[in-house]
Design an enzyme around this catalytic site. Structure first.
Site, PDB file in Angstrom:
ATOM      1  N   LYS A  84      33.421-157.137  -5.704  1.00 53.63           N
ATOM      2  CA  LYS A  84      33.157-155.838  -5.069  1.00 53.63           C
ATOM      3  C   LYS A  84      34.479-155.160  -4.712  1.00 53.63           C
ATOM      4  O   LYS A  84      35.537-155.807  -4.707  1.00 53.63           O
ATOM      5  CB  LYS A  84      32.287-156.036  -3.827  1.00 53.63           C
ATOM      6  CG  LYS A  84      32.926-156.899  -2.758  1.00 53.63           C
ATOM      7  CD  LYS A  84      31.891-157.291  -1.700  1.00 53.63           C
ATOM      8  CE  LYS A  84      32.528-158.114  -0.605  1.00 53.63           C
ATOM      9  NZ  LYS A  84      31.512-158.701   0.290  1.00 53.63           N
ATOM     10  N   TYR A  95      59.624-142.322  12.760  1.00 57.37           N
ATOM     11  CA  TYR A  95      58.839-141.438  13.627  1.00 57.37           C
ATOM     12  C   TYR A  95      58.618-142.058  14.995  1.00 57.37           C
ATOM     13  O   TYR A  95      58.300-143.248  15.103  1.00 57.37           O
ATOM     14  CB  TYR A  95      57.475-141.140  12.989  1.00 57.37           C
ATOM     15  CG  TYR A  95      57.553-140.214  11.809  1.00 57.37           C
ATOM     16  CD1 TYR A  95      57.945-138.873  11.962  1.00 57.37           C
ATOM     17  CD2 TYR A  95      57.246-140.660  10.533  1.00 57.37           C
ATOM     18  CE1 TYR A  95      58.011-138.010  10.876  1.00 57.37           C
ATOM     19  CE2 TYR A  95      57.305-139.808   9.434  1.00 57.37           C
ATOM     20  CZ  TYR A  95      57.694-138.481   9.614  1.00 57.37           C
ATOM     21  OH  TYR A  95      57.759-137.643   8.542  1.00 57.37           O
TER      22      TYR A  95
HETATM   23  C1  LIG Z   1      31.662-160.115   0.264  1.00 58.01           C
HETATM   24  C2  LIG Z   1      30.535-161.039   0.127  1.00 58.01           C
HETATM   25  C3  LIG Z   1      30.767-162.337  -0.328  1.00 58.01           C
HETATM   26  C4  LIG Z   1      32.155-162.907  -0.542  1.00 58.01           C
HETATM   27  O1  LIG Z   1      32.782-163.101   0.702  1.00 58.01           O
HETATM   28  P1  LIG Z   1      34.252-163.731   0.816  1.00 58.01           P
HETATM   29  O2  LIG Z   1      34.446-163.922   2.276  1.00 58.01           O
HETATM   30  O3  LIG Z   1      35.195-162.728   0.243  1.00 58.01           O
HETATM   31  O4  LIG Z   1      34.245-164.994   0.054  1.00 58.01           O
HETATM   32  C5  LIG Z   1      29.660-163.141  -0.549  1.00 58.01           C
HETATM   33  N1  LIG Z   1      28.398-162.677  -0.319  1.00 58.01           N
HETATM   34  C6  LIG Z   1      28.165-161.441   0.132  1.00 58.01           C
HETATM   35  C7  LIG Z   1      26.761-161.002   0.382  1.00 58.01           C
HETATM   36  C8  LIG Z   1      29.214-160.579   0.374  1.00 58.01           C
HETATM   37  O5  LIG Z   1      28.973-159.340   0.835  1.00 58.01           O
END
Ligand SMILES: *Cc1c(COP(=O)(O)O)cnc(C)c1O
Length: 367
Positions: free
Chosen positions: A42, A262
């Protein structure tokens, strides 16, 4: 010459990390059926790029993400294995895409059940019913779960659905609290129901591989960052898949009391040299990283000084007196500087930094 910043993505690190997670899962299931791995890609593969992730995770059993467009890109990149949409469909029209590209979908809400009732897919759709086992983000409550499951079975009997599996998501697999309470609720709720099971994110895959079930869903570990505050990626045997690099584009010599950047939040306590790095918050470097955040200049570890600007940040050259304009800089992911260390200094997690690398940063895909 373009600005000297670049992100370097390592294909071999991606596949190495997949092997590390897979080995953990396999060791715990030496006797039974090995747990299959959905590599979670993702958010543009946690900032690494969908197509690069498809190449790096060629050995995965499946890919998991949220965005339909990203799923289509995986098919276009030649991925023919299972693809799981972790949030399922968002509107009825999505079902056409799901059918056309043979996507597996999570079902976490009654509205999605209603959409599936209207669906007439050409081939049956594989689904995973999601239980809210305590995170209170997505999923059916334990009370509603079995009724939702019965509905899915009737849709399966009608030919709308293929596989009907079960999934949940752990909220505290990386903490002392662990997964016991959520696991017990999952087992109580799904007890006796047939179908494949998917439970574990990275933290649970690495700490509780024995519960992993049929499909694990690791994300962050595959990119070489740690899901834990108390165990580093290196200790886990993971390799950073992304290095963020740049160069010095300026130097300054400060007198005692001179300010940097800044707001003048850093003031020299003695005469010192500083370097100016071509990397700022518009590249995805966290603006909230404070003075002291580690940076590597010409192979030597030093520290950030003052506020991060849009396009630049300043570093202390005291430990590297020989460094001149053009000196190489590692922001994270190489030379012993992990993204997790930078994230900790900035009060966040490696996930956020990796996802935030900006589109303007050129990416090199390397072996
Ligand atoms: C993002 C996600 C994962 C993976 O999580 P990590 O902590 O990056 O291993 C697995 N399952 C779901 C439903 C997620 O949203």
């Amino acid at each position: 010459m373009p600005r000297p910043i670049s992100a370097h993505i390592s294909r071999s690190a991606l596949s190495h990390n997949l092997d590390v997670v897979r080995r953990r899962l396999r060791t715990a299931h030496a006797a039974g059926q090995p747990t299959k791995v959905w590599a979670v890609i993702k958010a543009n593969a946690y900032g690494h790029g969908i197509e690069r992730a498809v190449a790096g995770f060629a050995g995965a059993d499946g890919l998991a993400m949220l965005d339909l467009a990203e799923a289509v890109r995986c098919r276009d990149a030649g991925w023919s294995g299972p693809i799981l949409l972790l949030e399922g469909i968002f509107e009825p029209a999505d079902i056409d895409v799901v059918g056309q590209y043979r996507l597996t979908v999570a079902v976490h809400h009654a509205d999605q059940l209603a959409m599936l009732h209207q669906a007439r897919p050409a081939v049956p759709i594989d689904v995973f019913l999601k239980l809210n086992s305590g995170m209170n983000r997505l999923g059916f409550t334990p009370d509603a779960y079995r009724a939702a499951h019965r509905e899915l079975l009737s849709l399966q009997a009608a030919g709308t659905l293929g596989l009907v599996g079960h999934m949940t998501h752990f909220s505290t697999a990386d903490t002392e609290e662990g997964i016991a309470a959520q696991m017990a609720l999952f087992e109580r709720t799904t007890g006796g129901l047939a179908g494949p099971v998917s439970l574990c994110n990275s933290a649970a895959s690495l700490r509780y591989p024995e519960v992993a079930g049929d499909w694990a869903r690791p994300g962050i570990a595959l990119y070489g960052a740690s899901p834990f505050a108390d165990e580093s990626a290196q200790e886990l045997g993971l390799r950073p898949a992304m290095a963020l690099r740049s160069r010095l584009i300026g130097t300054q010599t400060l007198r005692t009391g001179d300010a940097v950047g800044y707001g003048g939040t850093y003031r020299a306590e003695a005469p010192m040299r500083i370097g100016v790095v071509a990397c700022g918050y518009a590249d995805g470097y966290p603006r909230h990283a404070p003075t002291g955040t580690p940076v590597v200049v010409a192979g030597t570890r030093t520290r950030l000084l003052g506020r991060v600007s849009m396009d630049m940040l300043a570093v202390d050259l005291s430990p590297v007196p020989q460094a001149q304009v053009g000196a190489p800089v590692t922001l994270w992911g190489d030379e012993g500087l992990s993204v997790d260390e930078v994230a900790t200094a900035a009060g966040t997690i490696g996930y956020e930094l990796l996802c935030a690398v900006a589109p303007r940063v050129p990416v090199r895909f390397e072996e």
